[in-house]
Design an enzyme around this catalytic site. Structure first.
Site, short mmCIF file in Angstrom:
data_model
loop_
_atom_site.label_atom_id
_atom_site.label_comp_id
_atom_site.label_asym_id
_atom_site.label_seq_id
_atom_site.Cartn_x
_atom_site.Cartn_y
_atom_site.Cartn_z
CG ASP A 41 45.00 23.20 40.82
OD1 ASP A 41 45.17 24.43 40.70
OD2 ASP A 41 44.39 22.69 41.78
CB SER A 42 43.81 27.18 37.03
OG SER A 42 45.13 27.50 36.62
CG ASP A 80 48.74 24.65 41.68
OD1 ASP A 80 48.96 24.59 42.91
OD2 ASP A 80 47.73 25.20 41.19
CE LYS A 110 49.66 27.68 43.59
NZ LYS A 110 48.40 27.06 44.07
CD GLU A 112 44.01 24.78 46.17
OE1 GLU A 112 43.06 24.48 46.91
OE2 GLU A 112 43.89 25.02 44.95
CD GLU A 181 42.63 31.55 44.30
OE1 GLU A 181 43.66 30.86 44.22
OE2 GLU A 181 41.61 31.30 43.66
N1 LIG Z 1 40.15 31.07 34.68
C1 LIG Z 1 40.48 30.88 35.97
N2 LIG Z 1 41.09 31.86 36.64
C2 LIG Z 1 41.43 31.69 37.94
O1 LIG Z 1 42.01 32.64 38.53
C3 LIG Z 1 41.16 30.45 38.56
C4 LIG Z 1 40.54 29.43 37.81
N3 LIG Z 1 40.19 29.67 36.52
N4 LIG Z 1 40.27 28.20 38.34
C5 LIG Z 1 40.84 27.85 39.61
C6 LIG Z 1 40.81 29.00 40.51
C7 LIG Z 1 39.41 29.43 40.89
N5 LIG Z 1 39.61 30.83 41.08
C8 LIG Z 1 38.62 31.74 41.47
C9 LIG Z 1 37.36 31.66 40.97
C10 LIG Z 1 36.41 32.59 41.34
C11 LIG Z 1 36.74 33.59 42.25
C12 LIG Z 1 35.74 34.61 42.65
O2 LIG Z 1 36.02 35.47 43.49
N6 LIG Z 1 34.56 34.58 41.97
C13 LIG Z 1 33.46 35.52 42.08
C14 LIG Z 1 32.87 35.53 43.44
C15 LIG Z 1 32.14 34.24 43.73
C16 LIG Z 1 30.84 34.11 43.00
O3 LIG Z 1 29.88 34.70 43.44
O4 LIG Z 1 30.82 33.39 41.98
C17 LIG Z 1 33.95 36.90 41.60
O5 LIG Z 1 33.52 37.93 42.13
O6 LIG Z 1 34.71 36.93 40.63
C18 LIG Z 1 38.00 33.64 42.75
C19 LIG Z 1 38.95 32.73 42.36
C20 LIG Z 1 40.95 31.22 40.82
N7 LIG Z 1 41.43 30.20 39.91
C1 LIG Z 2 45.48 30.93 40.41
C2 LIG Z 2 46.74 30.24 40.84
C3 LIG Z 2 47.27 30.78 42.13
C4 LIG Z 2 46.55 28.76 40.90
O1 LIG Z 2 46.61 28.11 41.92
C5 LIG Z 2 46.27 28.08 39.63
O2 LIG Z 2 46.41 28.68 38.55
O3 LIG Z 2 45.91 26.89 39.69
MG LIG Z 3 45.90 26.11 41.69
#
Ligand SMILES: Nc1nc(=O)c2c([nH]1)NC[C@@H]1CN(c3ccc(C(=O)N[C@@H](CCC(=O)O)C(=O)O)cc3)CN21
Ligand SMILES: CC(C)C(=O)C(=O)O
Ligand SMILES: [Mg+2]
Length: 268
Positions: A41-42, A80, A110, A112, A181
Site C-alpha cells: 500500500d506504499s 497488502d 498482508k 497491518e 517494521e
Molecule cells: N518510500 C517508502 N518506503 C517505505 O519503506 C515506506 C513508504 N514509502 N511508505 C509506507 C511506509 C512508511 N515507512 C516508513 C517511513 C519512515 C520510517 C522512519 O523510520 N523514518 C525516519 C524516522 C522518523 C522521522 O523522524 O521522520 C527515519 O529515520 O528514516 C520508517 C518506515 C515504510 N514504508
Molecule cells: C514496506 C512494506 C513492508 C509495506 O508494507 C509496503 O510496501 O506497503
Molecule cells: Mg504496507
C-alpha cells in the site's frame, strides 16, 4: 512454473528476499531474484503522490496486484490490504481478502496488525481458517500514521514485549510469516526467536529471517527514503539525465535522426 509457497519460505535455509513493487514490467525484472513480491500500500506515497498510504483503495491495490501477478511466474505475490479494508468487520475483511486470491491471483494477503488493536486475532484466524494465507505486520504500522507518526518501536521494555506478544498471537492465529517494521535490532531478534514462522524485516536489523525494501527506495528513485534504506542505484539521476538529453536533442534538432524516421514508398 510453480510459485514460491508459504512452505518454501518456512523451509528456506537462506534469508528470504522480498521487494515491494507495483507493476508488471517491474515484477518481470524481479521475478526469480526475489522470493516474494509485495504489492505494498506504499504505492500511495511512493507512486500515487499521496502523503501516506491511507487514501489507497482496495480497487487500486487489486489492480496493481493483478498486474504484478501477470508480470511474474515464480515469485509469491502478496497483496497488502489497504487501510480500513480489513478489521471493520470479519465479514468485510474476509470478502476483501478473498478478492486478492480470486480476482488478482495473489498467493497471500498482508494485514497491518498494530500492537494495540486495529485488527483482532480472531479476524486473522478467520482468514487463515478460510484458506487465505496471511502475512502479519508488526512494529511500525504506517496505516496508524495519523495517530503517532512514523517512529521506531520497542525502545522501552513494555513496548518491546508488546511487539513480541503480538507476533506470537499472530502465529497462533495461523499467519505464515510476519513483517517486522522499524523496530530495534533487539526486538527483531526477540520476535524471530519467539516465533517459528519466518520474520521479514524492514528497518528491523539483521537478526531476522529475511528483508524487504520498497523497489523505488533501493534503486534510488525515492526522494527521501527512510534511513534504514540502502540505495543500490541512482535511477532518479539516470531518468533525469536521459530526459535532459532528449530535451536538448529535440530543441537542437538532433532527434529524430534518419533512423527514427519512416520513409515513404517508391525508391527516392
Ligand atoms: N518510500 C517508502 N518506503 C517505505 O519503506 C515506506 C513508504 N514509502 N511508505 C509506507 C511506509 C512508511 N515507512 C516508513 C517511513 C519512515 C520510517 C522512519 O523510520 N523514518 C525516519 C524516522 C522518523 C522521522 O523522524 O521522520 C527515519 O529515520 O528514516 C520508517 C518506515 C515504510 N514504508
Ligand atoms: C514496506 C512494506 C513492508 C509495506 O508494507 C509496503 O510496501 O506497503
Ligand atoms: Mg504496507
Amino acid at each position: 512454473m510453480e510459485r514460491v509457497t508459504a512452505k518454501d519460505l518456512l523451509e528456506k535455509d537462506e534469508p528470504i528476499v522480498m521487494v515491494a513493487a507495483y507493476d508488471a514490467p517491474t515484477a518481470e525484472i524481479l521475478d526469480d531474484v526475489a522470493d516474494v513480491v509485495l504489492v505494498g500500500d506504499s504505492i500511495g506515497d511512493v507512486r500515487l503522490g499521496y502523503e501516506d498510504t491511507l487514501p489507497v483503495t482496495v480497487e487500486q491495490s487489486l489492480s496493481h496486484t493483478a498486474a504484478v501477478v501477470r508480470g511474474s511466474e515464480s515469485a509469491m505475490v502478496v497483496g497488502d490490504m489497504p487501510f480500513a479494508s480489513f478489521g471493520v468487520s470479519v465479514e468485510e475483511t474476509a470478502e476483501n481478502a478473498a478478492r486478492y486470491l480470486k480476482e488478482a491471483g495473489a498467493g497471500a494477503v498482508k494485514l497491518e496488525t498494530p500492537v494495540d488493536g486495529g485488527v483482532s486475532v480472531e479476524t486473522v484466524r478467520r482468514l487463515t481458517e478460510l484458506g487465505v494465507p496471511v502475512m502479519g505486520h508488526v512494529g511500525l504500522t504506517p496505516q496508524q500514521v495519523r495517530r503517532e507518526g512514523y517512529r521506531v518501536l520497542g525502545r522501552d521494555d513494555d513496548e518491546a514485549d508488546a511487539v513480541v506478544r503480538r507476533a506470537r498471537e499472530l502465529e497462533d492465529a495461523g499467519v505464515f510469516s510476519v513483517v517486522l517494521e522499524a523496530v530495534t535490532e533487539e526486538v527483531g531478534a526477540s520476535v524471530t526467536e519467539a516465533v517459528d514462522v519466518p520474520t521479514i524485516g524492514i528497518g528491523a536489523g539483521r537478526e531476522v529471517d529475511g528483508q524487504v525494501l520498497v523497489i523505488d527506495d533501493l534503486i534510488g528513485m525515492s526522494e527521501n527514503p527512510p534511513s534504514f534504506v540502502k540505495e543500490y542505484a541512482d535511477v532518479r539521476g539516470e531518468i533525469r539525465d536521459a530526459v535532459e538529453e532528449y530535451a536538448d536533442d529535440v530543441r537542437s534538432g538532433g532527434f529524430p535522426a534518419d533512423e527514427h524516421v519512416f520513409g515513404g514508398g517508391g525508391d527516392g
